[in-house]
Motif scaffolding. Structure first.
Motif, PDB file in Angstrom:
ATOM      1  N   PRO A 210       0.964  -1.180   0.210  1.00  0.00           N
ATOM      2  CA  PRO A 210       0.073   0.180  -0.249  1.00  0.00           C
ATOM      3  C   PRO A 210       0.858   1.199  -0.350  1.00  0.00           C
ATOM      4  O   PRO A 210       1.526   1.505   0.604  1.00  0.00           O
ATOM      5  N   ALA A 211       0.357   2.039  -0.898  1.00  0.00           N
ATOM      6  CA  ALA A 211       1.174   3.514  -0.171  1.00  0.00           C
ATOM      7  C   ALA A 211       0.286   4.549   0.833  1.00  0.00           C
ATOM      8  O   ALA A 211      -0.554   4.205   0.674  1.00  0.00           O
ATOM      9  N   ASP A 212       1.085   5.184   0.696  1.00  0.00           N
ATOM     10  CA  ASP A 212       0.643   6.550   1.745  1.00  0.00           C
ATOM     11  C   ASP A 212       0.338   7.633   1.478  1.00  0.00           C
ATOM     12  O   ASP A 212       1.385   8.406   0.908  1.00  0.00           O
ATOM     13  N   HIS A 213      -0.854   7.967   0.482  1.00  0.00           N
ATOM     14  CA  HIS A 213      -0.656   8.711  -0.366  1.00  0.00           C
ATOM     15  C   HIS A 213      -1.009  10.607   0.595  1.00  0.00           C
ATOM     16  O   HIS A 213      -0.868  11.319  -0.425  1.00  0.00           O
ATOM     17  N   ALA A 214      -1.943  10.036   2.053  1.00  0.00           N
ATOM     18  CA  ALA A 214      -0.779  11.696   2.605  1.00  0.00           C
ATOM     19  C   ALA A 214       0.015  12.632   2.650  1.00  0.00           C
ATOM     20  O   ALA A 214      -0.197  13.059   2.852  1.00  0.00           O
ATOM     21  N   LEU A 215       0.915  11.565   2.882  1.00  0.00           N
ATOM     22  CA  LEU A 215       2.375  11.636   2.819  1.00  0.00           C
ATOM     23  C   LEU A 215       3.120  12.062   1.810  1.00  0.00           C
ATOM     24  O   LEU A 215       3.306  13.004   1.422  1.00  0.00           O
ATOM     25  N   LEU A 263       7.096   4.271   0.643  1.00  0.00           N
ATOM     26  CA  LEU A 263       6.532   5.132   0.338  1.00  0.00           C
ATOM     27  C   LEU A 263       7.812   5.299  -0.461  1.00  0.00           C
ATOM     28  O   LEU A 263       8.381   5.168  -0.104  1.00  0.00           O
ATOM     29  N   PRO A 264       7.694   4.905  -2.398  1.00  0.00           N
ATOM     30  CA  PRO A 264       8.795   5.099  -3.393  1.00  0.00           C
ATOM     31  C   PRO A 264       9.766   6.622  -3.676  1.00  0.00           C
ATOM     32  O   PRO A 264       8.842   6.739  -4.238  1.00  0.00           O
ATOM     33  N   ILE A 265      10.497   6.622  -3.541  1.00  0.00           N
ATOM     34  CA  ILE A 265      10.673   7.553  -4.467  1.00  0.00           C
ATOM     35  C   ILE A 265      12.548   7.782  -4.891  1.00  0.00           C
ATOM     36  O   ILE A 265      13.279   6.585  -4.625  1.00  0.00           O
ATOM     37  N   LEU A 266      12.598   8.348  -5.927  1.00  0.00           N
ATOM     38  CA  LEU A 266      13.564   7.744  -6.790  1.00  0.00           C
ATOM     39  C   LEU A 266      14.695   9.224  -6.297  1.00  0.00           C
ATOM     40  O   LEU A 266      13.716  10.126  -7.440  1.00  0.00           O
TER      41      LEU A 266
END
Length: 407
Positions: A210-215, A263-266
Motif C-alpha cells: 500500500p501507498a501512503d497518499h497523505a504523505l 513510500l517509494p522515492i527515486l
C-alpha cells in the motif's frame, strides 16, 4: 519539425552492426517502439541538436567537425528519422509522453517490471528462491534488531542474493514493527538531484504494497507537482526500488502479516553538484522534501531504506583498467571508509569522500544514501555484509555492494 531541433535525453550504447561501430540511441522512456542506430561519424551531428542551432547551422557545424562538405539531405533525413522515433523534444514527443503518463497513472498499481525476467513471478517459486539465499546464514545468536535504517543492494538477485538475505533477515523485527517504510532508490535515468514520487502503489508477485497518499500529498504540496512527477515514468522500469520492495514484501509474507504503507522515492544524480562545486544541502527542493519527511513522520515508527549499489568499476563501465586483486583490495578499503561514514551518520564525510574523487568509482548509491542520512540525522550502525560482484564474463569489472543496519 522545429526550426531548431532539440534531442531528448537519451542513452547512447556502443554496438557493432554489420562490422561497423555504431551508436544505439536508447530512449529511457520508450516513447516509441522504434530503435535507431547511427554510425559514429554521423552521430556527431547530435552534438548540435540542442535547441540552439537551426538545421542549416547543424549542417554547417557537422561538416566543419568532419572536415568535409556533405549534403544537407544527410542532416534533414536523419532529423526526420529522429522525429519519427520520437527522439526529438517537440510537440509530437510531448503528446506521446503525456499519453504514456496517462496510461501509467490509470493503472491501479505499478506492476512488477522484472517478474519472470529477473526473478520468479509466482509467490511460492519466489519465496523458495529468496529463502535459499539465506540457507547457510546462521542467525541463532542474532538478537531482534529495532533500528531505523537499512542499506540494501539493488543488484540482481542472482549476484546479490546472499547480501540481500543477510540484511533483510537481520532487519526482520524492524520491518515488522514499522508503520511506514520509506525507500530511497537510485534513479539511474534521473536528472540532477531529482526527487521523484508516484502515487501508484508498488506490486510484487506477493500482492500490492500500500501507498501512503497523505504523505505523498504533503510532499507534493511542498515541492510542487512538476518537481514531484516530472520524471514519474522512471518508476515504470526502474529496478532499484522494485528489487528491494520484493524483499520487503517477502518479510511480511513469511511472517504472515499484511504489509504496511511504503513510500517509494527515486533520487536523481548528484554528478552535476560535484562538477560545479555546489552542494545538495543548498538545493531548496531536496532540503524542503527532506524537512517535510522529518516533520510528517516524527511521531511515526519509520524504517528508511537506501536501495543502492556502491562502486561500478572496470572496462564494462568505461574505465581503462581491469580490476586486479590489488585494485579489488584498494576498492574494499575505499568502500570501508564510506561505510564508516554511513554508520557514524556522517553525511558530510560520506559526500566529501565521493565528491573529492569526482565519484570516479561511480557509486550509484551516492544520492539516495546521502539523503537518507540527512533524513535520519544522528545515527550509528553496523555493516553486516559486503561483496564484489563480477560485471563481465572476463571478471575484469565489478559492482560492489554492502548491507548496513542503522540505529
Amino acid at each position: 519539425m522545429d526550426d531548431k531541433p532539440r534531442l531528448r535525453p537519451l542513452d547512447f550504447q556502443p554496438i557493432t552492426h554489420e562490422g561497423q561501430q555504431m551508436w544505439l540511441l536508447n530512449d529511457p522512456l520508450n516513447l516509441s517502439e522504434q530503435q535507431l542506430i547511427m554510425p559514429q561519424a554521423l552521430a556527431q551531428m547530435l552534438l548540435f541538436c540542442d535547441g540552439a542551432h537551426s538545421i542549416a547551422e547543424i549542417h554547417q557545424g557537422f561538416c566543419q567537425r568532419l572536415g568535409q562538405n556533405l549534403p544537407l539531405d544527410l542532416i534533414t533525413d536523419s532529423l526526420a528519422r529522429l522525429d519519427e522515433a520520437l527522439l526529438l523534444d517537440n510537440d509530437r514527443s510531448q503528446q506521446a509522453l503525456e499519453a504514456l503518463k496517462a496510461s501509467y497513472r490509470n493503472q491501479s498499481y505499478r506492476p512488477p517490471a522484472y517478474a519472470n525476467r529477473g526473478y520468479p513471478g509466482t509467490p511460492q517459486a519466489l519465496a523458495d528462491m529468496l529463502n535459499e539465499y539465506g540457507r547457510d546464514d546462521d542467525l541463532s545468536e542474532w538478537k531482534p534488531w529495532r533500528g531505523r535504517g537499512i542499506i540494501s543492494p539493488h543488484i540482481d538477485f542472482q549476484r546479490g542474493g546472499p547480501v540481500y538475505s543477510k540484511v533483510w533477515q537481520r532487519a526482520k523485527t524492524a520491518v515488522l514493527e514499522a508503520d511506514l517504510v520509506i525507500i530511497f532508490g537510485t534513479d539511474h535515468k534521473g536528472g540532477l538531484g531529482t526527487f521523484t514520487l508516484t502515487r501508484l502503489p508498488y506490486a510484487t508477485p506477493y500482492g500490492v504494497l500500500p501507498a501512503d497518499h497523505a504523505l505523498i500529498n504533503k510532499l507534493v504540496d511542498g515541492i510542487g507537482e512538476e518537481a514531484a512527477f516530472a520524471e514519474e515514468l522512471h518508476h515504470q522500469q526502474e529496478h532499484s526500488i522494485e528489487l528491494t520492495a520484493v524483499w520487503l514484501h517477502h518479510i511480511y509474507r513469511e511472517a504472515g502479516i499484511e504489509p504496511k504503507p511504503m513510500l517509494p522515492i527515486l533520487i536523481g544524480s548528484f554528478q552535476e553538484f560535484v562538477h560545479k562545486g555546489t552542494h545538495p544541502s543548498h538545493d531548496p527542493q531536496l532540503m524542503t522534501a527532506i524537512n517535510i519527511l522529518k516533520k510528517e513522520t516524527k511521531n511515526r515508527k519509520v524504517l528508511a531504506v537506501a536501495s543502492v549499489d556502491f562502486a561500478h568499476v572496470g572496462p564494462e563501465f568505461g574505465d581503462n583498467y581491469t580490476m586486479t586483486e590489488a585494485r579489488r583490495e584498494q576498492l574494499r578499503q575505499t568502500d570501508d571508509f564510506l561505510v564508516r561514514a554511513i554508520v557514524q551518520g556522517n553525511d558530510a564525510s560520506f559526500y566529501d569522500q565521493i565528491a573529492g574523487i569526482q565519484n570516479s568509482n561511480k557509486v550509484c548509491g551516492f544520492s539516495p544514501i546521502y539523503l537518507m542520512l540527512r533524513y535520519l540525522e544522528t545515527t550509528e550502525g553496523v555493516q553486516v555484509a559486503y561483496d564484489q560482484c563480477s560485471a563481465d564474463p572476463a571478471n575484469e569489472s565489478l559492482v560492489s555492494i554492502a548491507g548496513v543496519l542503522l540505529e
